[in-house]
Structures are given as structure tokens and as C-alpha cells.
Scaffold this motif. Sequence first.
Motif, PDB file in Angstrom:
ATOM      1  N   MET A   1       0.846  -1.198   0.000  1.00  0.00           N
ATOM      2  CA  MET A   1       0.000   0.000   0.000  1.00  0.00           C
ATOM      3  C   MET A   1       0.880   1.247   0.000  1.00  0.00           C
ATOM      4  O   MET A   1       1.905   1.296   0.664  1.00  0.00           O
ATOM      5  CB  MET A   1      -0.905   0.007   1.237  1.00  0.00           C
ATOM      6  N   SER A   2       0.477   2.248  -0.743  1.00  0.00           N
ATOM      7  CA  SER A   2       1.268   3.471  -0.846  1.00  0.00           C
ATOM      8  C   SER A   2       1.260   4.227   0.474  1.00  0.00           C
ATOM      9  O   SER A   2       0.290   4.160   1.235  1.00  0.00           O
ATOM     10  CB  SER A   2       0.704   4.371  -1.946  1.00  0.00           C
ATOM     11  N   PRO A   3       2.334   4.962   0.774  1.00  0.00           N
ATOM     12  CA  PRO A   3       2.350   5.799   1.976  1.00  0.00           C
ATOM     13  C   PRO A   3       1.194   6.779   1.968  1.00  0.00           C
ATOM     14  O   PRO A   3       0.741   7.233   0.917  1.00  0.00           O
ATOM     15  CB  PRO A   3       3.697   6.512   1.885  1.00  0.00           C
ATOM     16  N   SER A   4       0.720   7.146   3.147  1.00  0.00           N
ATOM     17  CA  SER A   4      -0.495   7.946   3.226  1.00  0.00           C
ATOM     18  C   SER A   4      -0.340   9.322   2.593  1.00  0.00           C
ATOM     19  O   SER A   4      -1.296   9.849   2.022  1.00  0.00           O
ATOM     20  CB  SER A   4      -0.930   8.086   4.688  1.00  0.00           C
ATOM     21  N   ALA A   5       0.835   9.956   2.693  1.00  0.00           N
ATOM     22  CA  ALA A   5       1.014  11.279   2.095  1.00  0.00           C
ATOM     23  C   ALA A   5       0.916  11.200   0.574  1.00  0.00           C
ATOM     24  O   ALA A   5       0.312  12.073  -0.068  1.00  0.00           O
ATOM     25  CB  ALA A   5       2.353  11.871   2.518  1.00  0.00           C
ATOM     26  N   VAL A   6       1.492  10.187  -0.025  1.00  0.00           N
ATOM     27  CA  VAL A   6       1.404   9.999  -1.472  1.00  0.00           C
ATOM     28  C   VAL A   6      -0.045   9.768  -1.874  1.00  0.00           C
ATOM     29  O   VAL A   6      -0.544  10.350  -2.853  1.00  0.00           O
ATOM     30  CB  VAL A   6       2.299   8.829  -1.924  1.00  0.00           C
ATOM     31  N   ARG A   7      -0.747   8.914  -1.138  1.00  0.00           N
ATOM     32  CA  ARG A   7      -2.162   8.681  -1.436  1.00  0.00           C
ATOM     33  C   ARG A   7      -2.956   9.966  -1.331  1.00  0.00           C
ATOM     34  O   ARG A   7      -3.852  10.242  -2.138  1.00  0.00           O
ATOM     35  CB  ARG A   7      -2.755   7.644  -0.477  1.00  0.00           C
ATOM     36  N   ALA A   8      -2.651  10.782  -0.313  1.00  0.00           N
ATOM     37  CA  ALA A   8      -3.425  11.995  -0.066  1.00  0.00           C
ATOM     38  C   ALA A   8      -3.292  12.991  -1.208  1.00  0.00           C
ATOM     39  O   ALA A   8      -4.295  13.537  -1.684  1.00  0.00           O
ATOM     40  CB  ALA A   8      -2.987  12.631   1.250  1.00  0.00           C
ATOM     41  N   ILE A   9      -2.062  13.261  -1.669  1.00  0.00           N
ATOM     42  CA  ILE A   9      -1.924  14.264  -2.730  1.00  0.00           C
ATOM     43  C   ILE A   9      -2.473  13.728  -4.047  1.00  0.00           C
ATOM     44  O   ILE A   9      -3.018  14.494  -4.861  1.00  0.00           O
ATOM     45  CB  ILE A   9      -0.472  14.759  -2.890  1.00  0.00           C
ATOM     46  N   THR A  10      -2.370  12.424  -4.264  1.00  0.00           N
ATOM     47  CA  THR A  10      -2.923  11.831  -5.481  1.00  0.00           C
ATOM     48  C   THR A  10      -4.444  11.917  -5.462  1.00  0.00           C
ATOM     49  O   THR A  10      -5.074  12.292  -6.471  1.00  0.00           O
ATOM     50  CB  THR A  10      -2.472  10.369  -5.612  1.00  0.00           C
ATOM     51  N   GLU A  11      -5.047  11.580  -4.329  1.00  0.00           N
ATOM     52  CA  GLU A  11      -6.505  11.651  -4.202  1.00  0.00           C
ATOM     53  C   GLU A  11      -6.999  13.074  -4.397  1.00  0.00           C
ATOM     54  O   GLU A  11      -7.976  13.312  -5.124  1.00  0.00           O
ATOM     55  CB  GLU A  11      -6.910  11.129  -2.828  1.00  0.00           C
ATOM     56  N   ALA A  12      -6.347  14.035  -3.755  1.00  0.00           N
ATOM     57  CA  ALA A  12      -6.792  15.430  -3.858  1.00  0.00           C
ATOM     58  C   ALA A  12      -6.662  15.946  -5.282  1.00  0.00           C
ATOM     59  O   ALA A  12      -7.533  16.679  -5.775  1.00  0.00           O
ATOM     60  CB  ALA A  12      -5.987  16.300  -2.903  1.00  0.00           C
ATOM     61  N   ALA A  13      -5.572  15.583  -5.966  1.00  0.00           N
ATOM     62  CA  ALA A  13      -5.349  16.073  -7.328  1.00  0.00           C
ATOM     63  C   ALA A  13      -6.389  15.537  -8.302  1.00  0.00           C
ATOM     64  O   ALA A  13      -6.746  16.214  -9.274  1.00  0.00           O
ATOM     65  CB  ALA A  13      -3.947  15.708  -7.795  1.00  0.00           C
ATOM     66  N   HIS A  14      -6.893  14.336  -8.053  1.00  0.00           N
ATOM     67  CA  HIS A  14      -7.867  13.741  -8.962  1.00  0.00           C
ATOM     68  C   HIS A  14      -9.304  14.080  -8.578  1.00  0.00           C
ATOM     69  O   HIS A  14     -10.237  13.702  -9.288  1.00  0.00           O
ATOM     70  CB  HIS A  14      -7.682  12.225  -9.024  1.00  0.00           C
ATOM     71  N   ALA A  15      -9.478  14.805  -7.476  1.00  0.00           N
ATOM     72  CA  ALA A  15     -10.827  15.138  -7.017  1.00  0.00           C
ATOM     73  C   ALA A  15     -11.277  16.510  -7.475  1.00  0.00           C
ATOM     74  O   ALA A  15     -12.365  16.952  -7.114  1.00  0.00           O
ATOM     75  CB  ALA A  15     -10.887  15.048  -5.484  1.00  0.00           C
ATOM     76  N   THR A  16     -10.450  17.203  -8.241  1.00  0.00           N
ATOM     77  CA  THR A  16     -10.806  18.546  -8.689  1.00  0.00           C
ATOM     78  C   THR A  16     -10.623  18.666 -10.189  1.00  0.00           C
ATOM     79  O   THR A  16     -10.192  17.724 -10.864  1.00  0.00           O
ATOM     80  CB  THR A  16      -9.963  19.604  -7.957  1.00  0.00           C
ATOM     81  N   GLU A  17     -10.925  19.839 -10.720  1.00  0.00           N
ATOM     82  CA  GLU A  17     -10.815  20.064 -12.151  1.00  0.00           C
ATOM     83  C   GLU A  17      -9.352  20.244 -12.555  1.00  0.00           C
ATOM     84  O   GLU A  17      -8.538  20.743 -11.777  1.00  0.00           O
ATOM     85  CB  GLU A  17     -11.616  21.302 -12.557  1.00  0.00           C
ATOM     86  N   PRO A  18      -8.994  19.869 -13.777  1.00  0.00           N
ATOM     87  CA  PRO A  18      -7.607  20.046 -14.249  1.00  0.00           C
ATOM     88  C   PRO A  18      -7.365  21.470 -14.722  1.00  0.00           C
ATOM     89  O   PRO A  18      -8.284  22.193 -15.093  1.00  0.00           O
ATOM     90  CB  PRO A  18      -7.516  19.061 -15.416  1.00  0.00           C
ATOM     91  N   ILE A  19      -6.091  21.871 -14.729  1.00  0.00           N
ATOM     92  CA  ILE A  19      -5.680  23.127 -15.338  1.00  0.00           C
ATOM     93  C   ILE A  19      -4.377  22.856 -16.091  1.00  0.00           C
ATOM     94  O   ILE A  19      -3.435  22.273 -15.537  1.00  0.00           O
ATOM     95  CB  ILE A  19      -5.502  24.255 -14.293  1.00  0.00           C
ATOM     96  N   PRO A  20      -4.286  23.237 -17.367  1.00  0.00           N
ATOM     97  CA  PRO A  20      -3.071  22.963 -18.142  1.00  0.00           C
ATOM     98  C   PRO A  20      -1.942  23.906 -17.760  1.00  0.00           C
ATOM     99  O   PRO A  20      -2.160  24.988 -17.218  1.00  0.00           O
ATOM    100  CB  PRO A  20      -3.515  23.186 -19.589  1.00  0.00           C
ATOM    101  N   LEU A  21      -0.722  23.490 -18.088  1.00  0.00           N
ATOM    102  CA  LEU A  21       0.456  24.257 -17.709  1.00  0.00           C
ATOM    103  C   LEU A  21       0.432  25.665 -18.296  1.00  0.00           C
ATOM    104  O   LEU A  21       0.801  26.634 -17.619  1.00  0.00           O
ATOM    105  CB  LEU A  21       1.718  23.520 -18.165  1.00  0.00           C
TER     106      LEU A  21
END
Length: 286
Positions: A1-21
Amino acid sequence: MSPSAVRAITEAAHATEPIPLAEVNARSALLARFDRSYLVPAPVFLRMAGRLTDPRRPGGPFRALTIDGRRTFRYHSVYYDTPRLRSFHDHRQGRRLRFKIRERLYQDTGERQFEIKLKGSRGDTVKHRRPLTGTTTPLDTPCRTFLTETLHHAYGIDAPTALHPSLSTDYLRATFVADGERITCDAGLTCNDLHTHRTAHCDTTLVLVETKTTGHLTEADRLLHTYGIRPAVFTKYCSSFTWLRPGLPGNRWRRAAHRAFGTGGGRDVRSPSSGAGIVRHGALRT
């Protein structure tokens, strides 16, 4: 299982709308900005991210930087310093004319940048950079010239003549953006002393949050304060050296360094064959 901090930022990033560079650079480039750092437990980070990325947020939600479908990015950086660690000690002493020099590699895009971070007249951070192509390194003539010109123009001082790779860092990053504000969220930080070959691993339950703005406290700062999280005296470069070389006079960073690295794996000794100064290619623009 991934470390909790890695899971947290991944989950948060996929829970919102994208913005291009391109839109990030247009709306929130922030090459001159004020930075504040926080060491945030993963559950608290998710509460903060949930508030900022809520579609009902006035002005619209923070959005996650997205490149080619990716919302988290692997960073590898190599810092350069003099044999006596001038950059570290200038920061320790709070010198007005201080700088950091690094090569930043964006492992998911293949981009490399030579970066010089200066302290501005208002106490803000001012970043100067130029692309690295082919086999060019920060020790080659084009980068040396760029460093000389940058330090002379900004500070009226000469560039150090003796530079060598001093520290490398690796981590996973998600970036959240609103107008004039940017939040970088790093997890899985590993720091390698390229002279002693010692390695420090950040606590896998902590997210290193950095708020970046041209003005005063951001919404993220205020939210973290309400959760009882205060800014940490922490920089990847200086805090890592404080932890990896206990004999250095780094008291201002010691408390935060102990919190970040004290339960994250300690000071591992790496084999010299691991290759001090070897640079891996790859990495982003924040």
C-alpha cells in the motif's frame, strides 16, 4: 500500500478540475513570490484540499495542474554549492544577498532547468532559470555565464568559482492553482548528501505544503492556521543538511528537520558506488 502522504496528494489532485500548464503560467507564474512551508499530516491536508477544491468555493475551486493526463509529477533536483557550503551558511546567517543554485529535472516530461533562487528586496523569493539541453550541466560555460550575469545584475556580486553537486532531492508533487495563488504539495521526499552519501527520508505521513503568492496570507494559510498548523522553518536544502550533517550549525531548521526526518528513516549510509553527482534526467515548471 502506498504511503499515506502519497495517497493523499494523489486523491486530492484527482478530485478537482484540471488546469493545463499554459494556463498556470498565464494566471499564476509567480517567479517572484512569498513562500510559506508547512509540514501537514495527511488527514489534515485532505481536509484543507477538500475546502479549496470545493466547486462551491467563491471564485471557483482550486484546480490541479495536469500535463498529458498526469496530475502528480516526479521531481529530481541537484543543488550546487561551494566546498564550504557558502549557500547553506548564507541562509543560516540570514544574509540579504543569498542564493541557491540547482538543476531541476521533471522526470515525467523529460524537461531540465538550471535555476537560481534569489532573495528579493521585499524578502520575497525571485527565481531565474534557463533550459538545459543535451548534455549541458550547470557547471558548463553557458550556465556559468548565466549565473555570473544574474548575480551581478541582482546583487552586484561575483559568482562563486568553485561549485560542486552537494545535495539531491526526490519527491512526488501535486500543484493546485487559483488566480494569483499556487500551492505545491510534496510527498515521499528523499534527500541525498552527495558528499557523505547519507540519505534522509521524510515521514511518509506528512505532506510538505508550500503556499506561493505575491501578497499576504493565502486562503490555504488561513485554513491551516485554523487546523492548528503553523508555518515550519523548513527548506529542502537547508533542513536536509541540518539533519544529514548534525555537526553543522543549523539550529533554526533543527526542530522542523527532526519532525520531517526523525521518523522517516533516519540517516542511511549509501555506498559510494551510488555515484555522487550523478544526475537523472526527467521533470515541471513550478
